[in-house]
Design an enzyme around this catalytic site. Structure first.
Site, PDB file in Angstrom:
ATOM      1  N   GLY A 247       0.904  -1.192  -0.002  1.00 17.60           N
ATOM      2  CA  GLY A 247      -0.173  -0.104   0.064  1.00 17.60           C
ATOM      3  C   GLY A 247       0.740   1.069  -0.083  1.00 17.60           C
ATOM      4  O   GLY A 247       1.954   1.182  -0.450  1.00 17.60           O
ATOM      5  N   SER A 248       0.240   2.224   0.759  1.00 18.47           N
ATOM      6  CA  SER A 248       1.049   3.452   0.623  1.00 18.47           C
ATOM      7  C   SER A 248       2.276   3.549   1.786  1.00 18.47           C
ATOM      8  O   SER A 248       2.438   2.746   2.605  1.00 18.47           O
ATOM      9  CB  SER A 248      -0.034   4.619   1.122  1.00 18.47           C
ATOM     10  OG  SER A 248      -0.494   4.560   2.164  1.00 18.47           O
TER      11      SER A 248
ATOM     12  N   CYS B 131       1.813   0.177  -8.528  1.00 11.98           N
ATOM     13  CA  CYS B 131       3.109   0.558  -8.219  1.00 11.98           C
ATOM     14  C   CYS B 131       4.393   0.536  -8.928  1.00 11.98           C
ATOM     15  O   CYS B 131       5.406   1.099  -8.896  1.00 11.98           O
ATOM     16  CB  CYS B 131       3.405  -0.401  -6.686  1.00 11.98           C
ATOM     17  SG  CYS B 131       3.164  -1.945  -6.943  1.00 11.98           S
TER      18      CYS B 131
ATOM     19  N   GLU C 133       5.614  -3.517   0.980  1.00 10.28           N
ATOM     20  CA  GLU C 133       5.805  -3.146  -0.377  1.00 10.28           C
ATOM     21  C   GLU C 133       4.981  -1.653  -0.455  1.00 10.28           C
ATOM     22  O   GLU C 133       3.780  -1.701  -0.365  1.00 10.28           O
ATOM     23  CB  GLU C 133       5.125  -4.243  -1.182  1.00 10.28           C
ATOM     24  CG  GLU C 133       6.253  -5.317  -1.365  1.00 10.28           C
ATOM     25  CD  GLU C 133       7.646  -5.070  -1.636  1.00 10.28           C
ATOM     26  OE1 GLU C 133       7.634  -3.950  -2.618  1.00 10.28           O
ATOM     27  OE2 GLU C 133       8.237  -5.888  -1.510  1.00 10.28           O
TER      28      GLU C 133
ATOM     29  N   VAL D 273       1.073   4.454   5.460  1.00  9.59           N
ATOM     30  CA  VAL D 273       0.635   3.580   6.191  1.00  9.59           C
ATOM     31  C   VAL D 273       1.763   2.374   6.349  1.00  9.59           C
ATOM     32  O   VAL D 273       1.808   1.758   7.637  1.00  9.59           O
ATOM     33  CB  VAL D 273      -0.632   2.693   5.453  1.00  9.59           C
ATOM     34  CG1 VAL D 273      -0.877   1.457   6.474  1.00  9.59           C
ATOM     35  CG2 VAL D 273      -1.535   3.637   5.367  1.00  9.59           C
ATOM     36  N   GLY D 274       2.695   2.180   5.384  1.00  3.28           N
ATOM     37  CA  GLY D 274       3.690   1.493   5.817  1.00  3.28           C
ATOM     38  C   GLY D 274       4.586   1.882   6.745  1.00  3.28           C
ATOM     39  O   GLY D 274       4.993   1.201   7.757  1.00  3.28           O
TER      40      GLY D 274
HETATM   41  P1  NDP Z   1      -3.322   2.665   2.063  1.00  4.22           P
HETATM   42  O1  NDP Z   1      -1.954   2.373   2.263  1.00  4.22           O
HETATM   43  O2  NDP Z   1      -4.111   3.442   2.657  1.00  4.22           O
HETATM   44  O3  NDP Z   1      -4.240   1.183   2.083  1.00  4.22           O
HETATM   45  C1  NDP Z   1      -3.502  -0.162   1.854  1.00  4.22           C
HETATM   46  C2  NDP Z   1      -4.045  -1.260   2.913  1.00  4.22           C
HETATM   47  O4  NDP Z   1      -3.662  -0.621   4.337  1.00  4.22           O
HETATM   48  C3  NDP Z   1      -5.760  -1.098   2.844  1.00  4.22           C
HETATM   49  O5  NDP Z   1      -6.200  -2.308   3.128  1.00  4.22           O
HETATM   50  C4  NDP Z   1      -5.945  -0.006   4.056  1.00  4.22           C
HETATM   51  O6  NDP Z   1      -7.339  -0.069   4.591  1.00  4.22           O
HETATM   52  C5  NDP Z   1      -4.769  -0.490   4.859  1.00  4.22           C
HETATM   53  N1  NDP Z   1      -4.705   0.706   6.088  1.00  4.22           N
HETATM   54  C6  NDP Z   1      -5.077   1.985   6.059  1.00  4.22           C
HETATM   55  N2  NDP Z   1      -4.687   2.551   7.102  1.00  4.22           N
HETATM   56  C7  NDP Z   1      -4.063   1.668   8.000  1.00  4.22           C
HETATM   57  C8  NDP Z   1      -3.625   1.712   9.028  1.00  4.22           C
HETATM   58  N3  NDP Z   1      -3.348   2.951   9.958  1.00  4.22           N
HETATM   59  N4  NDP Z   1      -3.122   0.518   9.839  1.00  4.22           N
HETATM   60  C9  NDP Z   1      -3.271  -0.646   9.014  1.00  4.22           C
HETATM   61  N5  NDP Z   1      -3.604  -0.795   7.810  1.00  4.22           N
HETATM   62  C10 NDP Z   1      -3.934   0.400   7.092  1.00  4.22           C
HETATM   63  O7  NDP Z   1      -3.402   2.935   0.442  1.00  4.22           O
HETATM   64  P2  NDP Z   1      -4.875   3.523  -0.185  1.00  4.22           P
HETATM   65  O8  NDP Z   1      -5.560   2.361  -0.653  1.00  4.22           O
HETATM   66  O9  NDP Z   1      -5.589   4.567   0.741  1.00  4.22           O
HETATM   67  O10 NDP Z   1      -4.282   4.361  -1.349  1.00  4.22           O
HETATM   68  C11 NDP Z   1      -3.562   5.740  -1.098  1.00  4.22           C
HETATM   69  C12 NDP Z   1      -2.450   5.694  -1.986  1.00  4.22           C
HETATM   70  O11 NDP Z   1      -1.477   4.722  -1.622  1.00  4.22           O
HETATM   71  C13 NDP Z   1      -2.484   5.612  -3.588  1.00  4.22           C
HETATM   72  O12 NDP Z   1      -2.835   6.747  -3.871  1.00  4.22           O
HETATM   73  C14 NDP Z   1      -1.203   5.088  -3.715  1.00  4.22           C
HETATM   74  O13 NDP Z   1      -0.437   6.123  -3.937  1.00  4.22           O
HETATM   75  C15 NDP Z   1      -0.857   4.441  -2.888  1.00  4.22           C
HETATM   76  N6  NDP Z   1      -1.067   2.920  -2.866  1.00  4.22           N
HETATM   77  C16 NDP Z   1       0.003   2.378  -3.456  1.00  4.22           C
HETATM   78  C17 NDP Z   1      -0.062   0.788  -3.727  1.00  4.22           C
HETATM   79  C18 NDP Z   1       1.073   0.196  -4.142  1.00  4.22           C
HETATM   80  O14 NDP Z   1       0.943  -1.039  -4.633  1.00  4.22           O
HETATM   81  N7  NDP Z   1       2.339   0.458  -4.048  1.00  4.22           N
HETATM   82  C19 NDP Z   1      -1.303   0.179  -3.622  1.00  4.22           C
HETATM   83  C20 NDP Z   1      -2.213   0.960  -3.156  1.00  4.22           C
HETATM   84  C21 NDP Z   1      -2.169   2.242  -2.643  1.00  4.22           C
HETATM   85  P3  NDP Z   1      -8.484   0.506   4.006  1.00  4.22           P
HETATM   86  O15 NDP Z   1      -9.449  -0.489   3.778  1.00  4.22           O
HETATM   87  O16 NDP Z   1      -9.042   1.503   5.053  1.00  4.22           O
HETATM   88  O17 NDP Z   1      -7.969   1.172   2.933  1.00  4.22           O
END
Ligand code: NDP
Length: 484
Positions: free
Chosen positions: A229-230, A285, A251, A233-234
């Site tokens: 994810g982002s 990504c 990742e 959050v990472g």
């Molecule tokens: P996030 O990092 O917010 O979400 C990824 C996962 O983490 C989701 O399941 C999310 O839950 C969960 N999450 C969110 N907050 C927390 C927390 N505090 N503790 C634990 N888990 C959490 O990405 P988004 O989906 O919001 O996308 C936002 C941006 O992230 C995108 O615009 C992009 O830039 C980047 N991104 C990058 C990715 C990649 O492959 N590199 C993939 C997705 C996003 P929830 O269901 O609430 O969203």
């Protein structure tokens, strides 16, 4: 098709459960289409799932290898057999065109097949000791209870490339998928349930990251967290897991560059750009968000690229002939259009797109967008944008400058070059600070049997996929025995 009208969409300890509330799953191609209502787990349910996983894991690790192999193989078989149906569901909730949704489900089946075979590859190391009569065995054991947190952009594949190795190496799982894409998660959980994963070994807890995700990552009862994810959050996950010595694998985002060298085959360059920058609506990504183009091919490349972009059909993900669906939601679309405005203020020119598209369906449609006249140090070229948007950076005919700019970012997931020069290719592969390097290929699109991951702020922890996955999902034991 309303899959779960009863809202029993949490899968905990082998049982389907209701949550403390539900959310609607909305089709981004057509917001009048509600795919279903999906349960949101309470804190108590997340804890119940963790306890079940902890209880079930030792027995799963001891399950005969042929049984584990057969279960993973059967899950892979079903995913592949149903890739049309499940691909349609995935495309409906995520917005990628059907061919990509189907491909993602098919690939998910391949991951299960690959790790089914890995179950049988039980090969450790054996060594003599420095002490006479002592023998040493180096073996791998499961890490234990693994929390998996996955994003919406590849709702099935990113999760499966964690779930399949976690299971193959004897771990139990609590999976929290993105709240935007619960339907494909529930479909996958149904398949795992049907093929005899024992109760507690695999648990699905739907809910928000700030609640369910946060509870998982702060738990002292888990042994590992794998996340995609982002970056923000990472970073939270790294901070939450470190005090408990819970291992984590992150990742995250990137800012991948595709270099178009002065000797490039421009047809290859254009097709690599289209695939890298605009497939999946750029929400990858591995997307090529920076296009670093050498001076002597600049005009011809842009002319050909823009001509090709004009042919891209944007529309409902399930419509025939659509190359690009909507972006995932209104928030993402607004943020994308803000990026365009900010870049324009700095002097960027919109060479193509840059706007929202009106369609017969009410959805989150954005035109594939190309911005020229941008500088690498602008924010738009330094932050992950996650949109069907590529920024062109014009440079001299210099491989040194191309490599320096490719590396001038805090990220390092993928990097690509289009060139006919062996020297450029060799230099690029050697000097680019990225986890994956592509020559005459798009920056997006990787295989499943080799490692995947990045450097710098793109990744933290061991690599995913292929045999490298065992570095994260197993822990090494060194056993000494005096034989005589
Ligand atoms: P996030 O990092 O917010 O979400 C990824 C996962 O983490 C989701 O399941 C999310 O839950 C969960 N999450 C969110 N907050 C927390 C927390 N505090 N503790 C634990 N888990 C959490 O990405 P988004 O989906 O919001 O996308 C936002 C941006 O992230 C995108 O615009 C992009 O830039 C980047 N991104 C990058 C990715 C990649 O492959 N590199 C993939 C997705 C996003 P929830 O269901 O609430 O969203």
């Amino acid at each position: 098709m309303n899959m779960h009208s009863t809202h029993n969409t949490l899968y905990i300890n082998g049982q389907w459960q209701q949550g403390e509330s539900t959310i609607a799953n909305i089709n981004p191609s057509d917001t009048s289409d509600i795919i279903g209502h999906y349960a949101q787990a309470s804190t108590a349910q997340v804890k119940e799932a963790i306890a079940a996983a902890k209880q079930a894991q030792p027995e799963w690790a001891q399950t005969p290898m042929e049984r584990k192999q057969a279960i993973l193989q059967a899950i892979g078989d079903e995913l592949i057999a149903r890739c049309d149906e499940l691909g349609r569901l995935l495309s409906r909730e995520e917005g990628k065109p059907f061919a990509e949704g189907r491909g993602e489900v098919y690939r998910s089946g391949q991951f299960f097949h690959y790790y089914a075979a890995e179950v049988l590859r039980q090969i450790g190391d054996f060594a003599d000791s420095v002490r006479t009569g002592v023998k040493i065995e180096v073996t791998r054991e499961a890490v234990g209870v693994v929390a998996i947190i996955s994003p919406w952009n590849f709702p099935m594949a990113t999760a499966v490339w964690k779930i399949a190795p976690a299971l193959a190496y004897g771990n139990s799982i609590i999976w929290k998928p993105a709240n935007l894409t619960p339907a494909s998660a529930v479909a996958l959980a149904e398949i795992l349930h049907r093929h005899g994963i024992p109760a507690g070994v695999f648990n699905l807890v739907l809910g928000s990251g700030s609640h369910v995700g946060d509870t998982l990552i702060h738990s002292t009862e888990i042994d590992a967290v794998s996340f995609t994810g982002s970056v923000d959050v990472g970073r939270k996950i790294a901070a939450a897991t470190a005090p408990n010595f819970v291992r984590c694998q992150l990742e995250m985002g990137s800012k991948n560059a595709l270099v178009v060298a002065h000797d490039a085959d421009l047809d290859i360059a254009v097709e690599a750009t289209i695939a890298g920058s605009f497939s999946g609506a750029g929400q990858k990504c591995t997307a090529s968000s920076r296009l670093i183009v050498m001076d002597s091919v600049y005009d011809e490349y842009l002319e050909k690229l823009i001509a090709r972009m004009k042919t891209l059909k944007v529309g409902h993900a399930l419509e025939d002939g659509v190359f690009m669906g909507p972006v995932v939601d209104e928030k993402q679309l607004t943020a994308n259009l803000d990026w365009v405005e900010k870049a324009k203020k700095l002097g960027a020119e919109v060479a193509f797109g840059g706007n929202r598209l009106d369609m017969p369906h009410n959805g989150y449609y954005m035109a594939p967008t190309l911005l020229t006249g941008t500088q690498n140090d602008w924010e738009i070229n330094q932050e992950e944008v996650f949109a069907p948007l590529a920024c062109v950076i014009r440079i001299q005919d210099s491989i040194e400058e191309a490599i320096a700019l490719t590396n001038a970012t805090r990220f390092g997931l993928t990097g690509g070059i289009i060139t006919q020069s062996l020297r450029y290719s060799a230099l690029f592969k050697e000097q680019v600070q990225a986890g994956c390097v592509m020559v005459n290929l798009p920056t997006a699109g990787t295989d499943y049997h080799v490692p995947f991951g990045g450097r710098k702020s793109s990744s933290f922890g061991p690599r995913e996929q292929g045999q490298y996955a065992k570095e994260f999902y197993t822990i090494v034991k060194t056993a000494y025995q005096r034989a005589y």
